[in-house]
Design an enzyme around this catalytic site. Structure first.
Site, PDB file in Angstrom:
ATOM      1  N   HIS A 153     -12.029  -0.493 -15.677  1.00 15.47           N
ATOM      2  CA  HIS A 153     -11.572  -1.872 -15.857  1.00 15.47           C
ATOM      3  C   HIS A 153     -12.747  -2.781 -16.199  1.00 15.47           C
ATOM      4  CE1 HIS A 153      -7.365  -1.985 -13.802  1.00 15.47           C
ATOM      5  NE2 HIS A 153      -7.487  -0.974 -14.647  1.00 15.47           N
ATOM      6  N   LYS A 179     -15.190  -3.759  -1.236  1.00  8.84           N
ATOM      7  CA  LYS A 179     -16.555  -3.294  -0.979  1.00  8.84           C
ATOM      8  C   LYS A 179     -16.693  -2.165   0.051  1.00  8.84           C
ATOM      9  CE  LYS A 179     -18.744  -5.745  -3.831  1.00  8.84           C
ATOM     10  NZ  LYS A 179     -18.534  -4.999  -5.057  1.00  8.84           N
ATOM     11  N   TYR A 204      -5.904 -11.113  -8.588  1.00  8.79           N
ATOM     12  CA  TYR A 204      -6.126 -11.682  -7.252  1.00  8.79           C
ATOM     13  C   TYR A 204      -5.555 -13.103  -7.275  1.00  8.79           C
ATOM     14  CZ  TYR A 204      -9.622  -7.995  -6.272  1.00  8.79           C
ATOM     15  OH  TYR A 204     -10.267  -6.800  -6.049  1.00  8.79           O
TER      16      TYR A 204
END
Ligand code: FAD
Ligand code: DHB
Length: 393
Positions: A72, A297, A200
């Site tokens: 992506h 993360k 998001y």
């Protein structure tokens, strides 16, 4: 039994470490309390940074990822009924890879077993002892019997609830924690993703994330109150809420719906335990730190830890030079705190705090607006999202 490195936990951290060490001529034993099937199927992370992708290639567990993973170049932010694209490739020269944690662990496990290297499932570590001596040991239960492994070094890669951390006396360490006033309800659905990139969104009623597992499987999350039971949300209610939170004012977005095959709730918190080493015990991954998932993360930090640790241990086994193992905790923690800050930023910018006031709301919107109008702001976000190179922090 004796080995050079006893590794507790066959999550991404423990498995990757065993492979990196083997490539550097260091032998290890991996002990995992859960059955193999459970490690391979539990839905968790989905985004791999470039450094994580590189590590999978280095150890020879990247063939399926390179064939089926989805690179992506960017992602979308949505707020106030509009959309901003963050073009990572253009801003940073790097992309990220959609490749699920389940698939990462499957390939690392298969490779380890193919190599005939020690990896035990349903082997529950019950104690870590003598870490202040040159011969630390790990006690574990396997097939109804108690066993002991003596090692030169023990690595606790045993996740947020594992026993390794408890072998570091409280008085020697510090623990930092932030609990967020919301959780994520995550779903997996048999329907093609509604967008080719991740979205998001800060919706009026809270955060939503549209992700994917493949061209025919959607992964999505919505912010829900802490204490929510996934069973209390029926499928239509979840789709309705997702649709509302992703909606654009110009009506140009349509959410594709399909059968939901998995639902689970994850609380959002941040934890950092310092230091990540005591004597001959080293901690890696979730055993030492948790980040809220909004910045993608957790898995990437786990892999970054063991890349640093593998280098340090290999150097020490080869030369007895302690420089790198002595630096491990500080080196790893610089990245951990960078990621903790980034994850906090993404989380507070995109979630609606149920106890928050209108001032908080305006700050979050001001941050999103800055990202919308400023290329340097987008670049900073993109740099954090794709992850800093090893050695750059
Ligand atoms: P883990 O993957 O937790 O591995 C630790 C292993 O140690 C486990 O397999 C455990 O069974 C084993 N273990 C524990 N105790 C013992 C013992 N006594 N003896 C032997 N073995 C033991 N990150 C993202 O980036 N994006 C996400 O969407 C995301 N979603 C998540 C959802 C959930 C529900 C959770 C819990 C985490 C999520 N994360 C996500 C975080 C990410 O999955 C973790 O950061 C990552 O798994 C860390 O890897 P690890 O190897 O350090 O720990
Ligand atoms: C996924 C999870 C995340 O936390 C994230 O930030 C992006 C993607 C996922 O599960 O696909």
């Amino acid at each position: 039994d004796r080995t050079q490195v006893a590794i507790i936990g066959a999550g991404p951290a423990g498995l990757m470490l065993s492979h990196l060490l083997r490539l550097r001529g260091v032998e290890s034993v991996v002990l995992e309390s859960r059955p193999r099937e459970r490690v391979e199927t539990r839905q968790r992370a989905g985004i791999l940074e470039h450094g994580t992708v590189e590590a999978l290639r280095e150890v020879g567990a990247a063939a399926r990822m390179d064939e089926q993973g989805l690179p992506h170049d960017g992602f979308e932010l949505r707020f106030s009924g509009r959309s901003v694209r963050v073009d990572m490739q253009e801003l940073t020269g790097h992309h990220v890879m959609i490749w699920a944690q389940t698939e990462v662990t499957k390939d690392l496990i298969a490779l380890r077993l193919e190599q005939g290297e020690p990896l035990l499932f349903e082997a529950e570590v019950t104690a870590v002892e003598d870490v202040e001596t040159d011969t630390p040991l790990v006690r574990y239960r396997h097939e109804g019997a108690e066993h002991v492994v003596r090692a030169d070094v023990v690595v606790g890669a045993d996740g947020s609830y594992g026993p390794a951390r408890r072998a570091i006396p409280d008085r020697l360490g510090r623990r930092f924690e932030r609990v967020y006033p919301y959780s994520w309800l995550g779903i997996l659905a048999d329907v093609a993703p509604s967008s080719h990139e991740l979205i998001y969104a800060r919706g009026r009623t809270g955060f939503a994330l549209a992700s994917m597992r493949s061209p025919s499987v959607t992964r999505a999350y919505i912010q829900v109150p802490n204490g929510t039971d996934a069973a209390d949300w029926d499928d239509e209610a979840i789709w309705d809420e997702l649709a509302a939170r992703f909606a654009l004012d110009d009506g140009s977005f349509t959410l594709e719906r399909g059968p939901i095959t998995d639902k689970s709730v994850t609380p959002m918190r941040s934890v950092v335990s310092e230091p990540m080493r005591h004597g001959r015990l080293f901690l890696a991954g979730d055993a030492a730190h948790i980040v809220p998932p909004t910045g993608a993360k957790g898995l990437n930090l786990a892999v970054a830890d063991v890349r640093v640790l593998a280098e340090a241990l290999a150097e020490w086994f080869a030369t007895k030079d302690e420089t790198l193992i002595d630096a491990y905790s500080d080196t790893a923690l610089r990245r951990v705190w960078r990621a903790s800050h980034f994850s906090w930023t993404m989380t507070t910018m995109l979630h609606v705090d149920p106890d928050g006031d209108p001032f908080d709301e305006q700050l979050a919107l001001a941050h999103l607006h800055h990202i919308e109008v400023s290329e340097p702001a987008r670049r900073a976000l993109a740099e954090n999202y794709r992850g800093l190179a090893l050695g750059a922090i």
